[in-house]
Design an enzyme around this catalytic site. Structure first.
Site, PDB file in Angstrom:
ATOM      1  N   LYS A 142      -4.575  -2.302   2.967  1.00 24.03           N
ATOM      2  CA  LYS A 142      -4.120  -3.154   1.860  1.00 24.03           C
ATOM      3  C   LYS A 142      -4.989  -2.960   0.609  1.00 24.03           C
ATOM      4  O   LYS A 142      -6.089  -2.391   0.688  1.00 24.03           O
ATOM      5  CB  LYS A 142      -4.129  -4.615   2.329  1.00 24.03           C
ATOM      6  CG  LYS A 142      -3.113  -4.907   3.438  1.00 24.03           C
ATOM      7  CD  LYS A 142      -3.082  -6.395   3.769  1.00 24.03           C
ATOM      8  CE  LYS A 142      -2.049  -6.710   4.837  1.00 24.03           C
ATOM      9  NZ  LYS A 142      -1.987  -8.177   5.127  1.00 24.03           N
TER      10      LYS A 142
ATOM     11  N   TYR B 235       8.178  -7.693   3.709  1.00 22.99           N
ATOM     12  CA  TYR B 235       7.756  -9.020   4.169  1.00 22.99           C
ATOM     13  C   TYR B 235       8.924 -10.002   4.252  1.00 22.99           C
ATOM     14  O   TYR B 235       8.720 -11.219   4.169  1.00 22.99           O
ATOM     15  CB  TYR B 235       6.660  -9.563   3.260  1.00 22.99           C
ATOM     16  CG  TYR B 235       5.280  -8.983   3.547  1.00 22.99           C
ATOM     17  CD1 TYR B 235       4.725  -9.035   4.828  1.00 22.99           C
ATOM     18  CD2 TYR B 235       4.517  -8.399   2.542  1.00 22.99           C
ATOM     19  CE1 TYR B 235       3.465  -8.518   5.099  1.00 22.99           C
ATOM     20  CE2 TYR B 235       3.248  -7.875   2.804  1.00 22.99           C
ATOM     21  CZ  TYR B 235       2.724  -7.944   4.092  1.00 22.99           C
ATOM     22  OH  TYR B 235       1.473  -7.440   4.354  1.00 22.99           O
TER      23      TYR B 235
ATOM     24  N   ARG C  12      -2.394  -2.868  16.631  1.00 28.62           N
ATOM     25  CA  ARG C  12      -2.527  -4.309  16.369  1.00 28.62           C
ATOM     26  C   ARG C  12      -3.825  -4.840  16.970  1.00 28.62           C
ATOM     27  O   ARG C  12      -4.515  -5.663  16.370  1.00 28.62           O
ATOM     28  CB  ARG C  12      -1.337  -5.068  16.965  1.00 28.62           C
ATOM     29  CG  ARG C  12      -0.009  -4.812  16.296  1.00 28.62           C
ATOM     30  CD  ARG C  12       0.180  -5.589  15.037  1.00 28.62           C
ATOM     31  NE  ARG C  12       0.291  -7.032  15.256  1.00 28.62           N
ATOM     32  CZ  ARG C  12       0.584  -7.905  14.293  1.00 28.62           C
ATOM     33  NH1 ARG C  12       0.789  -7.488  13.038  1.00 28.62           N
ATOM     34  NH2 ARG C  12       0.650  -9.188  14.550  1.00 28.62           N
TER      35      ARG C  12
ATOM     36  N   ARG D 174     -10.315  -6.297  11.079  1.00 26.78           N
ATOM     37  CA  ARG D 174     -10.438  -7.545  10.303  1.00 26.78           C
ATOM     38  C   ARG D 174     -11.742  -8.270  10.634  1.00 26.78           C
ATOM     39  O   ARG D 174     -12.365  -8.867   9.758  1.00 26.78           O
ATOM     40  CB  ARG D 174      -9.224  -8.427  10.560  1.00 26.78           C
ATOM     41  CG  ARG D 174      -7.964  -7.901   9.858  1.00 26.78           C
ATOM     42  CD  ARG D 174      -6.715  -8.539  10.421  1.00 26.78           C
ATOM     43  NE  ARG D 174      -5.514  -8.213   9.659  1.00 26.78           N
ATOM     44  CZ  ARG D 174      -4.286  -8.393  10.120  1.00 26.78           C
ATOM     45  NH1 ARG D 174      -4.095  -8.907  11.332  1.00 26.78           N
ATOM     46  NH2 ARG D 174      -3.240  -8.079   9.385  1.00 26.78           N
TER      47      ARG D 174
ATOM     48  N   ASN E  26      -6.736  -9.563   4.084  1.00 30.80           N
ATOM     49  CA  ASN E  26      -7.191  -9.229   5.441  1.00 30.80           C
ATOM     50  C   ASN E  26      -7.093  -7.736   5.759  1.00 30.80           C
ATOM     51  O   ASN E  26      -6.951  -7.337   6.899  1.00 30.80           O
ATOM     52  CB  ASN E  26      -6.465 -10.096   6.484  1.00 30.80           C
ATOM     53  CG  ASN E  26      -4.972  -9.879   6.496  1.00 30.80           C
ATOM     54  OD1 ASN E  26      -4.439  -9.106   5.694  1.00 30.80           O
ATOM     55  ND2 ASN E  26      -4.289 -10.533   7.406  1.00 30.80           N
TER      56      ASN E  26
ATOM     57  N   HIS F  12      -2.455  -3.885   7.537  1.00 30.09           N
ATOM     58  CA  HIS F  12      -1.169  -4.282   8.119  1.00 30.09           C
ATOM     59  C   HIS F  12      -0.806  -3.312   9.236  1.00 30.09           C
ATOM     60  O   HIS F  12      -1.058  -2.111   9.111  1.00 30.09           O
ATOM     61  CB  HIS F  12      -0.059  -4.229   7.060  1.00 30.09           C
ATOM     62  CG  HIS F  12       1.314  -4.330   7.660  1.00 30.09           C
ATOM     63  ND1 HIS F  12       1.904  -5.542   7.938  1.00 30.09           N
ATOM     64  CD2 HIS F  12       2.163  -3.365   8.108  1.00 30.09           C
ATOM     65  CE1 HIS F  12       3.084  -5.306   8.520  1.00 30.09           C
ATOM     66  NE2 HIS F  12       3.267  -4.004   8.624  1.00 30.09           N
TER      67      HIS F  12
ATOM     68  N   GLU G 240       9.923  -0.645   9.148  1.00 32.91           N
ATOM     69  CA  GLU G 240       8.895  -0.467   8.110  1.00 32.91           C
ATOM     70  C   GLU G 240       8.694   1.019   7.782  1.00 32.91           C
ATOM     71  O   GLU G 240       8.524   1.374   6.615  1.00 32.91           O
ATOM     72  CB  GLU G 240       7.593  -1.130   8.557  1.00 32.91           C
ATOM     73  CG  GLU G 240       7.736  -2.652   8.604  1.00 32.91           C
ATOM     74  CD  GLU G 240       6.586  -3.365   9.305  1.00 32.91           C
ATOM     75  OE1 GLU G 240       5.581  -2.713   9.668  1.00 32.91           O
ATOM     76  OE2 GLU G 240       6.701  -4.597   9.495  1.00 32.91           O
TER      77      GLU G 240
END
Ligand code: IDP
Ligand code: MG
Length: 139
Positions: free
Chosen positions: A10, A50, A86, A103, A113, A116, A127
């Site tokens: 990000k 999103y 993840r 994170r 954070n 993604h 995505e």
């Protein structure tokens, strides 16, 4: 099972110069980086990305943030890639993210954070379709 997933560094992390370190974690883990690009996400792509959060109070802030500067987008492939990526990212709220996760090592605030990652096979396909042309994924 070999899977492909969409992972994105990000704007906060790109601005802090963390892209290389974060990318290296996925490479070291053994994943193949099939697609890789730095770009500024267009507003319509951000709203589509999103879409599940459209009714949340933080949606406007989220779209504003994700389009605020360059991101680094990746298509990552490997065994169990969706869940494994993840797990490497850690909890959504960095306050809850374990040390050793991305994170948990690099972030303090839920709104900034760092990373993604797609949360399942459907969102991964969706995505990747939003952000990558087929020709940009080098299998
Ligand atoms: P995820 O990124 O771990 O999948 P989601 O629940 O899909 O988490 O939320 C998407 C993004 O929205 C989060 O990564 C975070 O940056 C932001 N977000 C989630 N909850 C909040 C909140 O309560 N306030 C501000 N931003 C939030
Ligand atoms: Mg999510």
């Amino acid at each position: 099972m070999t899977e492909r997933t969409f992972v994105m560094i990000k704007p906060d992390a790109v601005a802090r110069g963390l892209s290389g370190e974060i990318l290296a974690r996925f490479e070291r883990r053994g994943f193949a980086v099939l697609g890789l690009k730095k770009c500024v996400m267009a507003r319509d792509a951000a709203e589509e990305h999103y879409a599940e959060h459209r009714d949340k109070p933080f949606f406007a802030e989220l779209v504003e943030f994700i389009t605020s500067g360059p991101v680094v987008m990746m298509c990552i492939e490997g065994e169990g890639a969706i869940l494994a990526c993840r797990t490497m990212m850690g909890a959504t709220n960095p306050q809850d993210a374990a040390p050793g996760t991305i994170r948990g090592d690099y972030a303090l605030e839920v709104g900034q954070n760092v990373i993604h990652g797609s949360d399942g096979p459907e969102s991964a396909a969706r995505e990747l379709g939003i952000h990558f042309a087929d020709s940009e994924i080098i299998g």
